[in-house]
Design a protein around this motif. Structure first.
Motif, PDB file in Angstrom:
ATOM      1  N   ALA A 208       0.748  -1.150   0.046  1.00  0.00           N
ATOM      2  CA  ALA A 208      -0.126   0.096  -0.029  1.00  0.00           C
ATOM      3  C   ALA A 208       0.821   1.398   0.154  1.00  0.00           C
ATOM      4  CB  ALA A 208      -0.977   0.218   1.155  1.00  0.00           C
ATOM      5  N   TYR A 209       1.828   1.251   0.815  1.00  0.00           N
ATOM      6  CA  TYR A 209       2.928   2.479   0.923  1.00  0.00           C
ATOM      7  C   TYR A 209       3.380   2.705  -0.564  1.00  0.00           C
ATOM      8  CZ  TYR A 209       6.581   5.704   2.223  1.00  0.00           C
ATOM      9  OH  TYR A 209       7.387   6.572   2.335  1.00  0.00           O
ATOM     10  N   GLU A 210       3.930   1.571  -1.039  1.00  0.00           N
ATOM     11  CA  GLU A 210       4.678   1.823  -2.133  1.00  0.00           C
ATOM     12  C   GLU A 210       3.655   2.240  -3.383  1.00  0.00           C
ATOM     13  OE1 GLU A 210       7.119   1.632  -5.584  1.00  0.00           O
ATOM     14  OE2 GLU A 210       5.319   0.377  -5.653  1.00  0.00           O
ATOM     15  N   ALA A 211       2.652   1.994  -3.429  1.00  0.00           N
ATOM     16  CA  ALA A 211       1.556   2.176  -4.278  1.00  0.00           C
ATOM     17  C   ALA A 211       1.203   3.589  -4.381  1.00  0.00           C
ATOM     18  CB  ALA A 211       0.404   1.349  -4.276  1.00  0.00           C
ATOM     19  N   MET A 212       0.921   4.077  -2.923  1.00  0.00           N
ATOM     20  CA  MET A 212       0.800   5.496  -2.830  1.00  0.00           C
ATOM     21  C   MET A 212       1.648   6.354  -3.170  1.00  0.00           C
ATOM     22  SD  MET A 212      -1.137   5.278   0.992  1.00  0.00           S
ATOM     23  CE  MET A 212      -2.474   4.307   1.209  1.00  0.00           C
ATOM     24  N   THR A 213       3.059   6.182  -2.845  1.00  0.00           N
ATOM     25  CA  THR A 213       4.070   7.058  -3.121  1.00  0.00           C
ATOM     26  C   THR A 213       4.387   6.837  -4.714  1.00  0.00           C
ATOM     27  OG1 THR A 213       5.642   5.321  -2.454  1.00  0.00           O
ATOM     28  CG2 THR A 213       4.985   6.970  -0.880  1.00  0.00           C
ATOM     29  N   ARG A 214       4.189   5.992  -5.425  1.00  0.00           N
ATOM     30  CA  ARG A 214       4.293   5.717  -6.777  1.00  0.00           C
ATOM     31  C   ARG A 214       3.563   6.320  -7.498  1.00  0.00           C
ATOM     32  NH1 ARG A 214       3.898   1.415 -10.758  1.00  0.00           N
ATOM     33  NH2 ARG A 214       3.210   0.113  -8.974  1.00  0.00           N
ATOM     34  N   GLY A 215       2.160   6.087  -7.047  1.00  0.00           N
ATOM     35  CA  GLY A 215       1.166   6.690  -7.829  1.00  0.00           C
ATOM     36  C   GLY A 215       0.496   5.843  -8.920  1.00  0.00           C
TER      37      GLY A 215
ATOM     38  N   SER B 272      -2.825   5.119 -12.449  1.00  0.00           N
ATOM     39  CA  SER B 272      -3.245   6.151 -13.091  1.00  0.00           C
ATOM     40  C   SER B 272      -4.648   6.457 -12.690  1.00  0.00           C
ATOM     41  CB  SER B 272      -3.846   5.015 -14.522  1.00  0.00           C
ATOM     42  OG  SER B 272      -4.377   3.831 -14.167  1.00  0.00           O
ATOM     43  N   TYR B 273      -5.237   5.762 -11.787  1.00  0.00           N
ATOM     44  CA  TYR B 273      -6.389   6.042 -10.935  1.00  0.00           C
ATOM     45  C   TYR B 273      -6.291   6.556  -9.496  1.00  0.00           C
ATOM     46  CZ  TYR B 273      -5.083   1.430  -8.676  1.00  0.00           C
ATOM     47  OH  TYR B 273      -4.397   0.436  -8.151  1.00  0.00           O
ATOM     48  N   GLN B 274      -5.022   6.678  -9.225  1.00  0.00           N
ATOM     49  CA  GLN B 274      -4.531   7.370  -7.990  1.00  0.00           C
ATOM     50  C   GLN B 274      -3.464   8.407  -8.121  1.00  0.00           C
ATOM     51  OE1 GLN B 274      -4.406   4.857  -4.260  1.00  0.00           O
ATOM     52  NE2 GLN B 274      -2.276   5.454  -4.298  1.00  0.00           N
ATOM     53  N   PRO B 275      -3.550   9.644  -7.535  1.00  0.00           N
ATOM     54  CA  PRO B 275      -2.140  10.598  -7.709  1.00  0.00           C
ATOM     55  C   PRO B 275      -1.267  10.031  -6.926  1.00  0.00           C
ATOM     56  CG  PRO B 275      -4.242  11.722  -6.522  1.00  0.00           C
ATOM     57  CD  PRO B 275      -4.597  10.305  -7.110  1.00  0.00           C
ATOM     58  N   ARG B 276       0.087  10.428  -7.257  1.00  0.00           N
ATOM     59  CA  ARG B 276       1.083  10.131  -6.377  1.00  0.00           C
ATOM     60  C   ARG B 276       1.231  11.002  -5.083  1.00  0.00           C
ATOM     61  NH1 ARG B 276       7.334  10.496  -8.462  1.00  0.00           N
ATOM     62  NH2 ARG B 276       8.275   9.709  -6.348  1.00  0.00           N
ATOM     63  N   MET B 277       1.439  10.463  -3.942  1.00  0.00           N
ATOM     64  CA  MET B 277       1.419  10.968  -2.540  1.00  0.00           C
ATOM     65  C   MET B 277       3.155  11.098  -2.094  1.00  0.00           C
ATOM     66  SD  MET B 277      -1.692   9.088  -0.825  1.00  0.00           S
ATOM     67  CE  MET B 277      -1.785  10.017   0.748  1.00  0.00           C
ATOM     68  N   THR B 278       3.139  12.072  -1.160  1.00  0.00           N
ATOM     69  CA  THR B 278       4.513  12.009  -0.439  1.00  0.00           C
ATOM     70  C   THR B 278       4.688  11.073   0.478  1.00  0.00           C
ATOM     71  OG1 THR B 278       3.680  13.589   1.280  1.00  0.00           O
ATOM     72  CG2 THR B 278       4.393  14.501  -0.813  1.00  0.00           C
ATOM     73  N   GLY B 279       5.741  10.810   0.939  1.00  0.00           N
ATOM     74  CA  GLY B 279       5.894   9.789   1.791  1.00  0.00           C
ATOM     75  C   GLY B 279       5.157  10.084   3.184  1.00  0.00           C
ATOM     76  N   ASP B 280       5.413  11.321   3.549  1.00  0.00           N
ATOM     77  CA  ASP B 280       4.512  11.663   5.038  1.00  0.00           C
ATOM     78  C   ASP B 280       3.076  11.415   4.724  1.00  0.00           C
ATOM     79  OD1 ASP B 280       6.947  12.225   6.242  1.00  0.00           O
ATOM     80  OD2 ASP B 280       6.835  14.254   5.543  1.00  0.00           O
TER      81      ASP B 280
END
Length: 550
Positions: free
Chosen positions: A501-508, A510-518
């Motif tokens: 989940a963390y790697e997917a959030m920080t990488r972004g 096509s259906y989810q914008p990329r997030m910063t680590g924090d």
């Protein structure tokens, strides 16, 4: 040979014999007419010759008899005249002349005297008269014979003029007919030869080219350029033959061949034997082979609906000048992998060669297989080539901080590499589409955990397969595939869930914008205790802080 072909060939030979017989008969007729004409003219010639000879005999005898002045001379003239008449054809005139000459001969034999002289004069007068009648009659007969000869000559000439050109014309027509028959027979022989040649390279049931031609065609295609080889396998043919009969099995085989033809008219289809088929797509890549496979399956569904037979498809691409044997091996390997997939379509990739080796628990071979499978997953995902490695590193770091042994940490790292391996069994078209994902497509994507676990279990990864299967379970029981909750979820699966989940959030995505680590950590902490394991989230916070400090 088929009965109609045998009858046709026999009929042609009978007709040819009839033409030969007709030619021989025509020549015989022409020869007969010629013989008749010769006979007709020769008969007239003989008759005319006989009359001419009789006329010559009469005239010569009359002249000699008139020139004779003495009895001896007259006797000699009479003897010669009778000798000439003796060789002629007896007629009334010749007999009368001969009788007159005989009377004259007797008169000349009488003793001299007045009475003898008178008898001699009367006999001489009779001879002269008979010879003149003979000459006159033979002159008339000769003229008639000549006229008859001319008429016969004319008729013979007319018949000859009519017979020979007509005969030549009929002969030409018969020879032309004979030539046409021979040409027809040759055409029939050529057609039969072409049929035999086609039968030698064609599968009789489907009309596709057979295995005999496949190897040579594939080698020639590779010599000319790039080739996409598609191998197909009809599922359950043996069971169909046993349960429903060979007629139904043959019908399904024909259905596959029709689907192969319909999928691409430019492709060359083959039936390799039994339930195995192949298609050669010249100058095409794997994408064309993948589309071809989908069209074959769509055609089968259209023909049979949902209850129709399924077809597994393996695709491999060979470069120009490549080995036909190697290309076939790779296509076969992809086909075997496709049989284990829901979509039943598989394009060859390097990890399949490793997966085809006998399973080994641990060791270098299993490490190589894990790396290859992870690379294949990242390549298929298309958003980057390091997702699996990043999850593996995060999972290993989290495992260390939650107190796993070094051996377990390495196993968790390997599970991180392989957590999305089930995507290899998901239809490529879902990843390639630009439209929003449908519910059915989302269900297929969500099934990747179970599919990956089955693949890993077959490859000998043991407990890693179970962790991969459960790495989308939630602490509150709302995850999938089994809806497990809390500590019933293996700790290693909970670690994978947080790291993924963390790697997917920080990488972004096509259906989810990329997030910063924090921001990603804040989201994970917000969901800790419901979706994610709180201890694993806290360990992730510590490992990211340690990484940033370093």
């Amino acid at each position: 040979m088929a009965p109609d072909r045998a009858f046709s060939g026999g009929h042609d030979r009978l007709a040819e014999r009839s033409v030969v017989i007709a030619i021989v008969a025509l020549l015989a007729v022409i020869t007969g007419i010629s013989i008749w004409a010769q006979h007709a003219t020769s008969g007239g010639t003989r008759s005319a010759t006989a009359h001419v000879r009789a006329l010559q005999a009469a005239e010569t005898s009359a002249s000699e008899f008139a020139a004779a002045t003495t009895n001896p001379a007259k006797r000699r003239a009479v003897s010669r005249a009778r000798a000439r008449l003796a060789v002629l054809t007896p007629t009334a005139s010749t007999r009368a002349a001969d009788q007159a000459l005989a009377t004259e001969r007797r008169a000349l034999a009488l003793p001299a005297g007045g009475a003898a002289a008178r008898v001699q004069r009367q006999a001489a007068t009779g001879v002269d008269a008979s010879l003149q009648r003979l000459g006159a009659s033979e002159r008339s007969a000769a003229a008639g014979a000549l006229d008859s000869l001319r008429r016969a000559h004319h008729r013979a000439w007319i018949f000859t003029l009519a017979a020979f050109p007509s005969g030549l014309l009929l002969l030409a027509l018969l020879l032309l007919l004979l030539r046409m028959l021979r040409r027809r027979e040759r055409a029939g022989a050529d057609a039969k030869l072409a049929h035999l040649e086609k039968a030698a390279v064609t599968d009789p049931l489907t009309g596709l080219r057979n295995r005999r031609t496949f190897d040579d065609d594939l080698a020639r295609a590779l010599a000319k350029g790039r080739v996409c080889l598609v191998m197909l396998d009809l599922d359950g043919l043996k069971q169909t033959n046993e349960r429903l009969g060979h007629a139904v099995g043959d019908e399904r085989i024909r259905a596959v061949s029709a689907a192969v033809r319909a999928a691409d008219r430019m492709a060359t289809g083959y039936r390799l034997g039994g339930d195995e088929f192949a298609a050669i797509l010249f100058g095409c890549g794997a994408d064309a082979g993948h589309r071809f496979a989908h069209r074959v399956q769509d055609a089968m569904r259209v023909q049979h609906g949902g209850d129709g037979p399924s077809v597994a498809v393996g695709v491999a691409v060979g470069a120009q000048g490549g080995s036909a044997g190697d290309l076939m091996r790779r296509a076969d390997t992809a086909l075997l992998a496709a049989k284990r997939m829901t979509s039943q379509i598989r394009v060859h990739s390097p990890e399949l060669d490793l997966a085809s080796l006998p399973p080994v628990a641990g060791g270098r071979r299993q490490d190589d297989l894990a790396v290859a499978l992870a690379a294949a997953v990242d390549a298929k995902d298309g958003d980057g080539y390091d997702h699996s490695r990043s999850v593996a590193d995060l999972a290993g770091d989290i495992g260390e901080l939650v107190g796993l042994s070094l051996e377990q940490v390495e196993l968790v790292r390997t599970a991180g590499l392989l957590h999305d391996v089930g995507y290899l069994d998901v239809d490529d078209a879902i990843f390639a589409k630009d439209e929003p994902t449908t519910d059915a497509e989302w269900d297929e994507i969500a099934s990747h955990a179970e599919r990956g676990a089955r693949l890993l279990a077959r490859c000998g990864f043991g407990e890693i397969a179970e962790w991969v299967r459960l790495h989308h379970e939630r602490i509150d029981g709302g995850g999938y595939p089994d809806g497990l909750a809390g500590d019933t979820i293996p700790l290693e699966a909970r670690i994978l869930h947080v790291a993924d989940a963390y790697e997917a959030m920080t990488r972004g995505r096509s259906y989810q914008p990329r997030m910063t680590g924090d921001a990603a950590l804040a989201e994970l902490e917000r969901l800790a205790g419901t979706q994610f394991d709180a201890r694993c989230v806290a360990a992730l916070r510590r490992t990211t802080a340690r990484t940033q400090a370093a």
